[in-house]
Design a protein around this motif. Sequence first.
Motif, PDB file in Angstrom:
ATOM      1  N   LYS A   1      -9.845   4.135  -4.841  1.00  0.00           N
ATOM      2  CA  LYS A   1      -8.285   4.161  -4.767  1.00  0.00           C
ATOM      3  C   LYS A   1      -7.565   5.447  -5.188  1.00  0.00           C
ATOM      4  CE  LYS A   1      -3.969   1.517  -4.991  1.00  0.00           C
ATOM      5  NZ  LYS A   1      -3.321   0.376  -5.479  1.00  0.00           N
TER       6      LYS A   1
ATOM      7  N   CYS B   1      -4.188  -0.270  -0.152  1.00  0.00           N
ATOM      8  CA  CYS B   1      -2.778  -0.265  -0.623  1.00  0.00           C
ATOM      9  C   CYS B   1      -1.851   0.653  -0.918  1.00  0.00           C
ATOM     10  CB  CYS B   1      -2.867  -1.256  -1.821  1.00  0.00           C
ATOM     11  SG  CYS B   1      -1.620  -2.461  -2.120  1.00  0.00           S
ATOM     12  N   TYR B   2      -1.522   1.213  -1.897  1.00  0.00           N
ATOM     13  CA  TYR B   2      -0.541   2.168  -2.121  1.00  0.00           C
ATOM     14  C   TYR B   2      -0.895   3.562  -1.470  1.00  0.00           C
ATOM     15  CZ  TYR B   2       3.077   4.539  -5.103  1.00  0.00           C
ATOM     16  OH  TYR B   2       3.957   5.338  -5.522  1.00  0.00           O
TER      17      TYR B   2
ATOM     18  N   ARG C   1       1.340   4.594   1.428  1.00  0.00           N
ATOM     19  CA  ARG C   1       2.636   5.589   1.579  1.00  0.00           C
ATOM     20  C   ARG C   1       2.428   7.259   1.520  1.00  0.00           C
ATOM     21  NH1 ARG C   1       6.911   2.488   0.293  1.00  0.00           N
ATOM     22  NH2 ARG C   1       6.391   0.379  -0.220  1.00  0.00           N
TER      23      ARG C   1
ATOM     24  N   ALA D   1      -2.689  -5.653  -1.471  1.00  0.00           N
ATOM     25  CA  ALA D   1      -2.013  -6.485  -2.406  1.00  0.00           C
ATOM     26  C   ALA D   1      -0.536  -6.297  -2.608  1.00  0.00           C
ATOM     27  CB  ALA D   1      -2.555  -6.676  -3.668  1.00  0.00           C
TER      28      ALA D   1
ATOM     29  N   MET E   1       3.260  -5.893  -2.466  1.00  0.00           N
ATOM     30  CA  MET E   1       4.359  -6.683  -2.888  1.00  0.00           C
ATOM     31  C   MET E   1       5.261  -7.209  -2.100  1.00  0.00           C
ATOM     32  SD  MET E   1       3.905  -6.537  -6.275  1.00  0.00           S
ATOM     33  CE  MET E   1       2.982  -5.566  -7.461  1.00  0.00           C
TER      34      MET E   1
ATOM     35  N   THR F   1       8.705  -5.050  -1.460  1.00  0.00           N
ATOM     36  CA  THR F   1       8.511  -3.860  -0.623  1.00  0.00           C
ATOM     37  C   THR F   1       7.802  -4.245   0.754  1.00  0.00           C
ATOM     38  OG1 THR F   1       6.422  -3.472  -1.694  1.00  0.00           O
ATOM     39  CG2 THR F   1       8.177  -2.128  -2.624  1.00  0.00           C
TER      40      THR F   1
HETATM   41  N1  LIG Z   1       0.976  -3.105  -4.581  1.00  0.00           N
HETATM   42  C1  LIG Z   1       0.370  -1.748  -4.107  1.00  0.00           C
HETATM   43  O1  LIG Z   1      -0.561  -1.075  -4.570  1.00  0.00           O
HETATM   44  C2  LIG Z   1       1.503  -1.250  -3.272  1.00  0.00           C
HETATM   45  C3  LIG Z   1       2.799  -1.536  -2.870  1.00  0.00           C
HETATM   46  O2  LIG Z   1       3.041  -2.879  -3.271  1.00  0.00           O
HETATM   47  C4  LIG Z   1       3.662  -0.892  -2.417  1.00  0.00           C
HETATM   48  O3  LIG Z   1       3.635   0.478  -2.131  1.00  0.00           O
HETATM   49  O4  LIG Z   1       4.891  -1.435  -2.050  1.00  0.00           O
END
Ligand SMILES: NC(=O)CC(=O)C(=O)O
Length: 265
Positions: free
Chosen positions: A110, A151-152, A155, A176, A178, A181
């Motif tokens: 990541k 995941c993140y 964005r 994972a 959240m 968001t």
């Molecule tokens: N959990 C994450 O890595 C990302 C997330 O939950 C978000 O971008 O919102």
Amino acid sequence: MRVAVCQLNSRDDRDHNLGVARGLLERAAAVGADLAVLPEYVDYLGPGKTAPKPEPIDGEFAQFFARTARELGLWVHAGSFHEVGPDDEHTYNTTLVFSPGGELAATYRKIHLYDVEIAGRVSYQESRSVSPGERTVVADIAGIPTGLSICYDLRFPELYRRLAIDGARVLVVPAAFMMHTGRDHWEVLLRARAIENQCYVVAAGQIGDHEPSRTCFGRSMVIDPWGTVLAQAPDDVTIATAELDLARLEKIREELPSLANRRLP
Ligand SMILES: NC(=O)CC(=O)C(=O)O
């Protein structure tokens, strides 16, 4: 190619998590999937910043999924796990992909770490316990160039544009995400990445509560290059499947050549 997204609720018990993952992979194989994708942190989502026992790339986690891929004759994208990091304080958040022969076909760490403080809602400093990856990866999965992310990363559109330029036709997003968001951003971001890069997006999420205070959004889904949601998992530990049609993808790219019409590098 038929793909399955596997939605998990990982806890602080690695063996339990692997057992549930195995059950979902068996279901994916039984309905004819060629590729099954698990979510971020299959091995551990529990109290503490990191798994009690991070593992090397060729550790027990990898051996378990190599064996499972071989036994089920399935491409297995094993979501991500806590890989031993560069020092005692940090792990890597790492994806492993296995071929139906059980060979390790790709790895990805990541790149973008979730350092976010939303008052009263989200407090997370991933970089305190995780080191970022440095490398983008387009893996050959069943002959299809497939861009890896976690995941993140979702964005950061420049990552996916890089993967598309490097030839990706499928973008995989184990997550994972959240609840706070996810309910407003998850589907919008996934569909945007599919449309702007004219790729299939295959996204597998964690679902529900994880100790001590994290709730994940779930809604694992498969999206086509037009931005249409082909399959979505219900709010449960389960799978959803869809068919990827590469001829349809090429037709979309031919008729609406936005990737080819780019003016900036
Ligand atoms: N959990 C994450 O890595 C990302 C997330 O939950 C978000 O971008 O919102």
